[in-house]
Design a protein around this motif. Structure first.
Motif, PDB file in Angstrom:
ATOM      1  N   GLY A 104      63.519  16.707 -13.429  1.00  0.00           N
ATOM      2  CA  GLY A 104      63.589  15.998 -12.162  1.00  0.00           C
ATOM      3  C   GLY A 104      63.427  16.885 -10.956  1.00  0.00           C
ATOM      4  N   ASN A 105      64.161  17.989 -10.928  1.00  0.00           N
ATOM      5  CA  ASN A 105      64.074  18.893  -9.781  1.00  0.00           C
ATOM      6  C   ASN A 105      62.711  19.560  -9.694  1.00  0.00           C
ATOM      7  OD1 ASN A 105      66.627  18.305  -8.903  1.00  0.00           O
ATOM      8  ND2 ASN A 105      67.575  20.165  -9.687  1.00  0.00           N
ATOM      9  N   LEU A 106      62.098  19.823 -10.846  1.00  0.00           N
ATOM     10  CA  LEU A 106      60.763  20.419 -10.828  1.00  0.00           C
ATOM     11  C   LEU A 106      59.756  19.451 -10.216  1.00  0.00           C
ATOM     12  CD1 LEU A 106      58.859  22.734 -11.586  1.00  0.00           C
ATOM     13  CD2 LEU A 106      58.582  21.647 -13.829  1.00  0.00           C
ATOM     14  N   LEU A 107      59.817  18.181 -10.600  1.00  0.00           N
ATOM     15  CA  LEU A 107      58.898  17.206 -10.021  1.00  0.00           C
ATOM     16  C   LEU A 107      59.107  17.084  -8.517  1.00  0.00           C
ATOM     17  CD1 LEU A 107      56.721  15.062 -10.325  1.00  0.00           C
ATOM     18  CD2 LEU A 107      58.513  13.400 -10.857  1.00  0.00           C
ATOM     19  N   LEU A 108      60.355  17.044  -8.071  1.00  0.00           N
ATOM     20  CA  LEU A 108      60.644  16.935  -6.646  1.00  0.00           C
ATOM     21  C   LEU A 108      60.178  18.165  -5.872  1.00  0.00           C
ATOM     22  CD1 LEU A 108      64.169  15.286  -6.812  1.00  0.00           C
ATOM     23  CD2 LEU A 108      62.080  14.252  -5.884  1.00  0.00           C
ATOM     24  N   HIS A 109      60.098  19.303  -6.541  1.00  0.00           N
ATOM     25  CA  HIS A 109      59.585  20.506  -5.898  1.00  0.00           C
ATOM     26  C   HIS A 109      58.139  20.310  -5.462  1.00  0.00           C
ATOM     27  CE1 HIS A 109      59.063  24.834  -5.168  1.00  0.00           C
ATOM     28  NE2 HIS A 109      57.929  24.736  -5.814  1.00  0.00           N
ATOM     29  N   PHE A 110      57.379  19.601  -6.281  1.00  0.00           N
ATOM     30  CA  PHE A 110      55.965  19.376  -5.974  1.00  0.00           C
ATOM     31  C   PHE A 110      55.719  18.064  -5.238  1.00  0.00           C
ATOM     32  CE2 PHE A 110      55.743  22.250  -9.676  1.00  0.00           C
ATOM     33  CZ  PHE A 110      55.021  23.284  -9.088  1.00  0.00           C
ATOM     34  N   ASP A 111      56.595  17.094  -5.423  1.00  0.00           N
ATOM     35  CA  ASP A 111      56.428  15.793  -4.796  1.00  0.00           C
ATOM     36  C   ASP A 111      57.791  15.272  -4.374  1.00  0.00           C
ATOM     37  OD1 ASP A 111      55.845  13.230  -3.994  1.00  0.00           O
ATOM     38  OD2 ASP A 111      55.180  12.512  -5.954  1.00  0.00           O
ATOM     39  N   ASP A 112      58.170  15.532  -3.119  1.00  0.00           N
ATOM     40  CA  ASP A 112      59.517  15.167  -2.676  1.00  0.00           C
ATOM     41  C   ASP A 112      59.687  13.663  -2.482  1.00  0.00           C
ATOM     42  OD1 ASP A 112      58.159  14.731  -0.300  1.00  0.00           O
ATOM     43  OD2 ASP A 112      59.176  16.318   0.812  1.00  0.00           O
ATOM     44  N   LYS A 113      58.625  12.894  -2.707  1.00  0.00           N
ATOM     45  CA  LYS A 113      58.727  11.431  -2.642  1.00  0.00           C
ATOM     46  C   LYS A 113      58.764  10.800  -4.038  1.00  0.00           C
ATOM     47  CE  LYS A 113      58.329  11.671   1.825  1.00  0.00           C
ATOM     48  NZ  LYS A 113      59.532  11.516   2.683  1.00  0.00           N
ATOM     49  N   ALA A 114      58.754  11.609  -5.063  1.00  0.00           N
ATOM     50  CA  ALA A 114      58.732  11.081  -6.435  1.00  0.00           C
ATOM     51  C   ALA A 114      59.949  10.198  -6.681  1.00  0.00           C
ATOM     52  CB  ALA A 114      58.698  12.227  -7.437  1.00  0.00           C
ATOM     53  N   ALA A 115      59.713   9.049  -7.315  1.00  0.00           N
ATOM     54  CA  ALA A 115      60.790   8.086  -7.544  1.00  0.00           C
ATOM     55  C   ALA A 115      61.190   7.987  -9.008  1.00  0.00           C
ATOM     56  CB  ALA A 115      60.361   6.712  -7.034  1.00  0.00           C
ATOM     57  N   GLN A 116      60.502   8.706  -9.899  1.00  0.00           N
ATOM     58  CA  GLN A 116      60.816   8.616 -11.329  1.00  0.00           C
ATOM     59  C   GLN A 116      62.197   9.201 -11.610  1.00  0.00           C
ATOM     60  OE1 GLN A 116      58.047   9.865 -10.027  1.00  0.00           O
ATOM     61  NE2 GLN A 116      56.246   8.945 -10.994  1.00  0.00           N
ATOM     62  N   THR A 117      62.934   8.567 -12.505  1.00  0.00           N
ATOM     63  CA  THR A 117      64.257   9.067 -12.873  1.00  0.00           C
ATOM     64  C   THR A 117      64.439   9.198 -14.381  1.00  0.00           C
ATOM     65  OG1 THR A 117      65.190   6.825 -12.863  1.00  0.00           O
ATOM     66  CG2 THR A 117      65.345   8.084 -10.803  1.00  0.00           C
ATOM     67  N   GLU A 118      63.643   8.483 -15.186  1.00  0.00           N
ATOM     68  CA  GLU A 118      63.781   8.513 -16.646  1.00  0.00           C
ATOM     69  C   GLU A 118      62.936   9.638 -17.232  1.00  0.00           C
ATOM     70  OE1 GLU A 118      63.214   7.855 -20.761  1.00  0.00           O
ATOM     71  OE2 GLU A 118      61.587   7.611 -19.303  1.00  0.00           O
ATOM     72  N   ALA A 119      63.435  10.213 -18.327  1.00  0.00           N
ATOM     73  CA  ALA A 119      62.840  11.438 -18.867  1.00  0.00           C
ATOM     74  C   ALA A 119      61.355  11.293 -19.201  1.00  0.00           C
ATOM     75  CB  ALA A 119      63.614  11.876 -20.115  1.00  0.00           C
ATOM     76  N   GLY A 120      60.975  10.213 -19.888  1.00  0.00           N
ATOM     77  CA  GLY A 120      59.574  10.040 -20.251  1.00  0.00           C
ATOM     78  C   GLY A 120      58.681   9.882 -19.039  1.00  0.00           C
ATOM     79  N   ASP A 121      59.134   9.098 -18.047  1.00  0.00           N
ATOM     80  CA  ASP A 121      58.363   8.908 -16.828  1.00  0.00           C
ATOM     81  C   ASP A 121      58.223  10.208 -16.050  1.00  0.00           C
ATOM     82  OD1 ASP A 121      58.161   6.204 -17.426  1.00  0.00           O
ATOM     83  OD2 ASP A 121      59.903   5.655 -16.203  1.00  0.00           O
ATOM     84  N   LEU A 122      59.286  10.981 -16.017  1.00  0.00           N
ATOM     85  CA  LEU A 122      59.243  12.270 -15.337  1.00  0.00           C
ATOM     86  C   LEU A 122      58.231  13.206 -15.987  1.00  0.00           C
ATOM     87  CD1 LEU A 122      63.060  12.758 -14.790  1.00  0.00           C
ATOM     88  CD2 LEU A 122      61.361  12.723 -12.955  1.00  0.00           C
ATOM     89  N   GLN A 123      58.222  13.223 -17.322  1.00  0.00           N
ATOM     90  CA  GLN A 123      57.296  14.098 -18.038  1.00  0.00           C
ATOM     91  C   GLN A 123      55.844  13.721 -17.723  1.00  0.00           C
ATOM     92  OE1 GLN A 123      58.625  16.559 -19.707  1.00  0.00           O
ATOM     93  NE2 GLN A 123      56.887  17.477 -20.760  1.00  0.00           N
ATOM     94  N   ASN A 124      55.573  12.419 -17.718  1.00  0.00           N
ATOM     95  CA  ASN A 124      54.226  11.960 -17.407  1.00  0.00           C
ATOM     96  C   ASN A 124      53.825  12.353 -15.988  1.00  0.00           C
ATOM     97  OD1 ASN A 124      54.251  10.814 -19.935  1.00  0.00           O
ATOM     98  ND2 ASN A 124      54.533   8.723 -19.206  1.00  0.00           N
ATOM     99  N   ALA A 125      54.750  12.208 -15.047  1.00  0.00           N
ATOM    100  CA  ALA A 125      54.466  12.552 -13.659  1.00  0.00           C
ATOM    101  C   ALA A 125      54.233  14.046 -13.485  1.00  0.00           C
ATOM    102  CB  ALA A 125      55.611  12.088 -12.759  1.00  0.00           C
TER     103      ALA A 125
END
Length: 312
Positions: A104-125
């Motif tokens: 989660g924190n890694l995705l937010l590092h690149f996209d601070d508007k990311a709304a994904q919270t579930e593990a599979g969705d986060l991985q895809n993003a």
């Protein structure tokens, strides 16, 4: 949903955003902008594993090294390099080849508007958000989330059970955590935007380390950013504030690697490690290092041996 669902070998297509000036704006551990690494298209030349500047991430780096060596891959560890704002550019530049990260924190590092919270969705993003040349390998069973804690006494005094309750005490409390928390979504920015929370002050300390925990014990800070696998939370009977609006996303451990190094041998070794490493086991290993003062490389070596991952 299958928590192991992921996109596997897809390569990312987005470019890395400009990073905050850290160390004078240098984005390479070499201090000169980096050389882009040696490449090579395989793990034949070995992998350099970098870690952030907190205990658990160093421990994970040594676990990665043990798993890779057990699979016949040369591996070395450069521990305690700094925050994500340091280690991600180092990986991109090729100063290091592999990082233990948190979804989660890694995705937010690149996209601070990311709304994904579930593990599979986060991985895809992540497969879309990571810069060209970097790849998120399958995530581990183990998860370590950021948590915001208060002492039992502070919880009673101010009626604190969740992030929502903090807004009723705007301007009264002091928040403590790593310096990056001041500008991170999982930190003061997100608390203000999603919950309307503001603080009397902010103390830049460490990441779930002795400084922030000492400050919480002494009352120098009222709210502390700790990690969910930190054994001191239970030992001190601290209260983990609830997050009803899901500010903090899933944080499964995920290896982030330079794609040129991610051959079949590396993928298999890290997948075996990820399947064996549970949240409970990670918390136990953290306790051995943080509380029992054992060396993280020795703890990692013993665990890898016990789980059949070490070099025979």
């Amino acid at each position: 949903m299958n928590r192991r669902k992921l996109l596997g070998g897809l390569l990312a297509g987005a470019s890395v955003p400009a990073l905050a000036a850290c160390g004078g704006g240098i984005t390479s551990l070499k201090g000169d902008g980096g050389s882009g690494g040696s490449g090579g298209g395989s793990s034949a030349g070995g992998l350099v594993i970098g870690t952030a500047n907190f205990t658990e991430n160093q421990l994970l780096g040594y676990l990665y090294a043990e798993a890779l060596r057990g699979a016949g891959v040369k591996a070395s560890v450069r521990p305690n390099l700094g925050s994500r704002e340091i280690v991600i550019p180092a990986l991109k530049q090729g100063d290091i080849d592999l990082l233990p990260e948190y979804q989660g924190n890694l995705l937010l590092h690149f996209d601070d508007k990311a709304a994904q919270t579930e593990a599979g969705d986060l991985q895809n993003a992540l497969t879309v958000a990571l810069p060209n040349g970097l790849e998120a390998l399958p995530y581990a069973a183990a998860e370590d989330k950021d948590v915001f804690c208060v002492t039992r006494g502070t919880a009673r005094k101010y009626g604190l059970r969740s992030f929502t309750d903090l807004a009723a005490r705007n301007g009264e409390l002091v928040f403590g955590g790593p310096a990056e928390d001041k500008k991170r979504v999982v930190g003061l920015v997100g608390l203000k935007d999603r919950y309307g929370v503001t603080f009397k002050g902010f103390k830049a300390l460490d990441a779930s380390g002795p400084l922030v925990k000492g400050a919480l014990k002494k009352g120098d800070v009222d709210v502390a950013n700790l990690f969910s696998t930190d054994p001191d939370i239970e030992a001190n009977n601290w209260v983990v504030l609830a997050d009803p609006k899901a500010l903090i996303p899933a944080q499964h451990i995920v290896p982030v690697i330079r794609a040129a190094k991610a051959d079949a041998k590396v993928r298999k070794a890290l997948a075996r490690l990820g399947g064996a490493l549970t949240t409970r086991e990670l918390a136990r290993l953290n306790k051995l290092v943080s509380n029992d003062k054992k060396d993280p490389d020795e703890v990692a070596a013993d665990w890898a041996k016990d789980h059949g991952l070490a070099k025979r």
